[in-house]
Design an enzyme around this catalytic site. Structure first.
Site, PDB file in Angstrom:
ATOM      1  N   ARG A 136       0.821  -1.227   0.000  1.00  0.00           N
ATOM      2  CA  ARG A 136       0.000   0.000   0.000  1.00  0.00           C
ATOM      3  C   ARG A 136       0.848   1.267   0.000  1.00  0.00           C
ATOM      4  O   ARG A 136       0.443   2.279   0.559  1.00  0.00           O
ATOM      5  CB  ARG A 136      -0.946   0.035   1.199  1.00  0.00           C
ATOM      6  N   TYR A 161     -15.262 -11.868  -0.778  1.00  0.00           N
ATOM      7  CA  TYR A 161     -15.929 -10.632  -1.202  1.00  0.00           C
ATOM      8  C   TYR A 161     -17.169 -10.921  -2.039  1.00  0.00           C
ATOM      9  O   TYR A 161     -18.208 -10.297  -1.881  1.00  0.00           O
ATOM     10  CB  TYR A 161     -14.970  -9.743  -2.001  1.00  0.00           C
ATOM     11  N   ASP A 215      -6.578  -3.147  -7.744  1.00  0.00           N
ATOM     12  CA  ASP A 215      -7.182  -3.789  -6.572  1.00  0.00           C
ATOM     13  C   ASP A 215      -7.370  -5.273  -6.871  1.00  0.00           C
ATOM     14  O   ASP A 215      -7.397  -5.684  -8.031  1.00  0.00           O
ATOM     15  CB  ASP A 215      -8.521  -3.146  -6.209  1.00  0.00           C
ATOM     16  N   ARG A 274      -3.598   6.507   0.441  1.00  0.00           N
ATOM     17  CA  ARG A 274      -4.182   7.630   1.186  1.00  0.00           C
ATOM     18  C   ARG A 274      -3.252   8.414   2.071  1.00  0.00           C
ATOM     19  O   ARG A 274      -3.500   9.577   2.341  1.00  0.00           O
ATOM     20  CB  ARG A 274      -5.356   7.116   2.026  1.00  0.00           C
ATOM     21  N   ARG A 281      -7.140  12.178  -5.914  1.00  0.00           N
ATOM     22  CA  ARG A 281      -8.438  11.555  -5.664  1.00  0.00           C
ATOM     23  C   ARG A 281      -9.572  12.572  -5.795  1.00  0.00           C
ATOM     24  O   ARG A 281     -10.689  12.215  -6.135  1.00  0.00           O
ATOM     25  CB  ARG A 281      -8.427  10.950  -4.255  1.00  0.00           C
TER      26      ARG A 281
HETATM   27  O1  CP3 Z   1       0.117  -1.933  -2.424  1.00  0.00           O
HETATM   28  C1  CP3 Z   1      -0.185  -1.029  -3.232  1.00  0.00           C
HETATM   29  O2  CP3 Z   1       0.304   0.128  -3.154  1.00  0.00           O
HETATM   30  C2  CP3 Z   1      -1.104  -1.360  -4.386  1.00  0.00           C
HETATM   31  C3  CP3 Z   1      -2.436  -0.975  -4.142  1.00  0.00           C
HETATM   32  C4  CP3 Z   1      -3.465  -1.937  -3.608  1.00  0.00           C
HETATM   33  C5  CP3 Z   1      -4.781  -1.516  -3.426  1.00  0.00           C
HETATM   34  N1  CP3 Z   1      -5.519  -2.607  -3.067  1.00  0.00           N
HETATM   35  C6  CP3 Z   1      -5.288  -0.158  -3.632  1.00  0.00           C
HETATM   36  C7  CP3 Z   1      -6.411   0.281  -2.794  1.00  0.00           C
HETATM   37  C8  CP3 Z   1      -3.391  -3.290  -3.296  1.00  0.00           C
HETATM   38  C9  CP3 Z   1      -2.192  -4.228  -3.278  1.00  0.00           C
HETATM   39  C10 CP3 Z   1      -4.703  -3.697  -2.948  1.00  0.00           C
HETATM   40  C11 CP3 Z   1      -5.056  -5.096  -2.613  1.00  0.00           C
HETATM   41  C12 CP3 Z   1      -6.252  -5.340  -1.815  1.00  0.00           C
HETATM   42  N2  CP3 Z   1      -7.501  -4.784  -1.951  1.00  0.00           N
HETATM   43  C13 CP3 Z   1      -6.334  -6.282  -0.777  1.00  0.00           C
HETATM   44  C14 CP3 Z   1      -5.199  -7.169  -0.351  1.00  0.00           C
HETATM   45  C15 CP3 Z   1      -4.248  -6.431   0.500  1.00  0.00           C
HETATM   46  C16 CP3 Z   1      -4.621  -6.390   1.928  1.00  0.00           C
HETATM   47  O3  CP3 Z   1      -4.805  -5.265   2.433  1.00  0.00           O
HETATM   48  O4  CP3 Z   1      -4.718  -7.462   2.534  1.00  0.00           O
HETATM   49  C17 CP3 Z   1      -7.629  -6.269  -0.267  1.00  0.00           C
HETATM   50  C18 CP3 Z   1      -8.161  -7.089   0.867  1.00  0.00           C
HETATM   51  C19 CP3 Z   1      -8.367  -5.333  -1.032  1.00  0.00           C
HETATM   52  C20 CP3 Z   1      -9.798  -4.957  -0.885  1.00  0.00           C
HETATM   53  C21 CP3 Z   1      -9.893  -3.522  -0.563  1.00  0.00           C
HETATM   54  N3  CP3 Z   1      -9.861  -2.506  -1.491  1.00  0.00           N
HETATM   55  C22 CP3 Z   1      -9.937  -2.914   0.722  1.00  0.00           C
HETATM   56  C23 CP3 Z   1      -9.975  -3.666   2.028  1.00  0.00           C
HETATM   57  C24 CP3 Z   1      -9.929  -1.519   0.536  1.00  0.00           C
HETATM   58  C25 CP3 Z   1      -9.845  -0.455   1.587  1.00  0.00           C
HETATM   59  C26 CP3 Z   1     -11.139   0.001   2.129  1.00  0.00           C
HETATM   60  C27 CP3 Z   1     -10.909   1.277   2.905  1.00  0.00           C
HETATM   61  O5  CP3 Z   1     -11.216   2.333   2.360  1.00  0.00           O
HETATM   62  O6  CP3 Z   1     -10.377   1.202   4.029  1.00  0.00           O
HETATM   63  C28 CP3 Z   1      -9.895  -1.290  -0.846  1.00  0.00           C
HETATM   64  C29 CP3 Z   1      -9.810   0.020  -1.505  1.00  0.00           C
HETATM   65  C30 CP3 Z   1      -8.423   0.388  -1.852  1.00  0.00           C
HETATM   66  N4  CP3 Z   1      -7.621  -0.351  -2.667  1.00  0.00           N
HETATM   67  C31 CP3 Z   1      -7.728   1.540  -1.413  1.00  0.00           C
HETATM   68  C32 CP3 Z   1      -6.474   1.495  -2.026  1.00  0.00           C
HETATM   69  C33 CP3 Z   1      -5.370   2.521  -1.946  1.00  0.00           C
HETATM   70  C34 CP3 Z   1      -8.281   2.613  -0.487  1.00  0.00           C
HETATM   71  C35 CP3 Z   1      -9.242   3.509  -1.203  1.00  0.00           C
HETATM   72  C36 CP3 Z   1      -8.581   4.752  -1.700  1.00  0.00           C
HETATM   73  O7  CP3 Z   1      -7.499   5.114  -1.279  1.00  0.00           O
HETATM   74  O8  CP3 Z   1      -9.146   5.409  -2.565  1.00  0.00           O
END
Ligand code: CP3
Length: 353
Positions: free
Chosen positions: A28, A155, A78, A32, A41
């Site tokens: 990540r 999911y 994602d 954010r 964003r």
């Molecule tokens: O690592 C990186 O920099 C790559 C970006 C990345 C995202 N999602 C971007 C994202 C990666 C590797 C993921 C994988 C992902 N997505 C996982 C596996 C990693 C882990 O955390 O175990 C999972 C479970 C997801 C599902 C998902 N998508 C979640 C739980 C969330 C966050 C919800 C929240 O807002 O707290 C997302 C949205 C998401 N994917 C965000 C990002 C940066 C946050 C939303 C945003 O910033 O706009």
């Protein structure tokens, strides 16, 4: 000299070379906690736009590269991104994560799924990965990533993130045949997607089975591990030289089972001491394992934990990372300090020794 190598540093370590310091990146690392991301964003409020319009996704992926020069640059995307290509519509809601419009609960829905054709449904991934390779050259390693079958199924069956996983566990423990069919279809689609990412330029691929740690060890062996293996076996058949990393969140009770997945590198989180993880995993390479909360600490504390982790991991076969993603509100300056310190770790350890 490391700088003159044609093969980037993280990839060399992932292939087994023993180097002066472990390569370092952060899960990540785009997102954010970065002001540049939050600003972007506002212009592109939809996550699907940010991750599927190539120019925007390329920009976001490169924000941490420009700010910190990590040894790995991960594709901004994602784990649910490939689902529409199977016929599963989704969105990613601010602060909530993935939302599946029609959760899969019936045999008819499983039967209707389409095989993944990434050239058709994920053309933007090729544009993004090619651009990232072009941009970082041999200065960094480009990582792709996918979700593992159990976590994606969680999911899709639940319809959204869950604390209890009661819907998918209800299915697993009452109608396992249907769930196994679904997990099998997901595994085949994910294998196709990993191969596609590699063909488009990903040099290392990480598979996230984030929610498999919610399973008891015996259920992990039934519903998670066999499908991790199915993805990895299929990928290794065609792409044997690409290192694969596995992550399970809360994996302390599962490390030995994760080792059976076929992954080359096992991510370790901070609930396990890195020295114990090394003993338990034998010759397998490891990634991790700082608590993301450490980045809210003082510089001195961050430095001590980095050096401690590197010492415990020992020489070679270690990629330095957090044990899970960097948290929102983490001070960017501490992220910068983390990378600077990690990249001088060979000198710092020599001084401390
Ligand atoms: O690592 C990186 O920099 C790559 C970006 C990345 C995202 N999602 C971007 C994202 C990666 C590797 C993921 C994988 C992902 N997505 C996982 C596996 C990693 C882990 O955390 O175990 C999972 C479970 C997801 C599902 C998902 N998508 C979640 C739980 C969330 C966050 C919800 C929240 O807002 O707290 C997302 C949205 C998401 N994917 C965000 C990002 C940066 C946050 C939303 C945003 O910033 O706009």
């Amino acid at each position: 000299m490391a700088e003159l190598s044609q093969v980037p540093y993280l990839l060399r370590a992932a292939r087994g070379e023993v180097l002066d310091r472990p390569p370092v990146w952060m899960m990540r690392q785009a997102g954010r906690y970065m002001k540049a991301y939050r600003d972007l964003r506002e212009k592109y409020p939809s996550f699907r736009e940010r991750s599927e319009i190539p120019e925007v996704a390329i920009e976001v992926s490169l924000q941490p590269w420009r700010a910190f020069q990590p040894d790995g640059v991960i594709l901004f995307s994602d784990i649910v991104t490939p689902l529409p290509g199977l016929g599963i519509e989704m969105d990613i809601a601010e602060g909530k994560g993935p939302i599946i419009h029609s959760p899969i609960r019936t045999q008819a829905q499983v039967d209707q799924l389409r095989p993944l054709e990434p050239e058709e449904s994920l053309p933007f991934i090729k544009t993004i990965l090619q651009a990232l390779r072009q941009e970082v050259g041999n200065q960094s390693t480009v990582l792709g990533f996918v979700g593992a079958p159990w976590t994606l199924a969680a999911y899709v069956v639940e319809g959204k993130g869950s604390k209890t996983y009661s819907v998918i566990k209800g299915m697993a423990f009452s109608d396992p045949t249907m769930l196994h069919q679904f997990l099998g279809k997901l595994a085949d689609a994910i294998a196709i997607y990993v191969r596609y990412q590699i063909d488009c330029g990903a040099q290392v691929v990480q598979m996230f089975d984030s929610w498999a740690g919610q399973l008891s060890p015996q259920d992990y062996e039934t519903f998670a591990l066999p499908y991790q293996q199915r993805v990895i076996q299929q990928v290794k058949q065609t792409h044997p030289d690409t290192p694969l990393i596995l992550l399970v969140s809360g994996s302390a009770g599962l490390l030995e089972k994760m080792a059976k997945s076929g992954a080359d590198i096992i991510t370790v989180d901070w609930t396990v001491d890195m020295a114990d993880a090394r003993t338990r995993l034998g010759n397998l390479k490891v990634q991790g394992n700082l608590d993301p909360g450490v980045l809210f600490g003082s510089h001195e504390f961050i430095k001590e934990r980095i050096l401690d982790t590197i010492r415990k991991a020992g020489h070679g076969g270690h990629i330095l990372n957090l044990g899970h993603g960097v948290l929102p509100n983490t001070p960017e300056e501490n992220v910068a300090y983390f990378f600077e310190t990690a990249k001088q770790a060979d000198n710092l350890l020599a001084v401390h020794a």
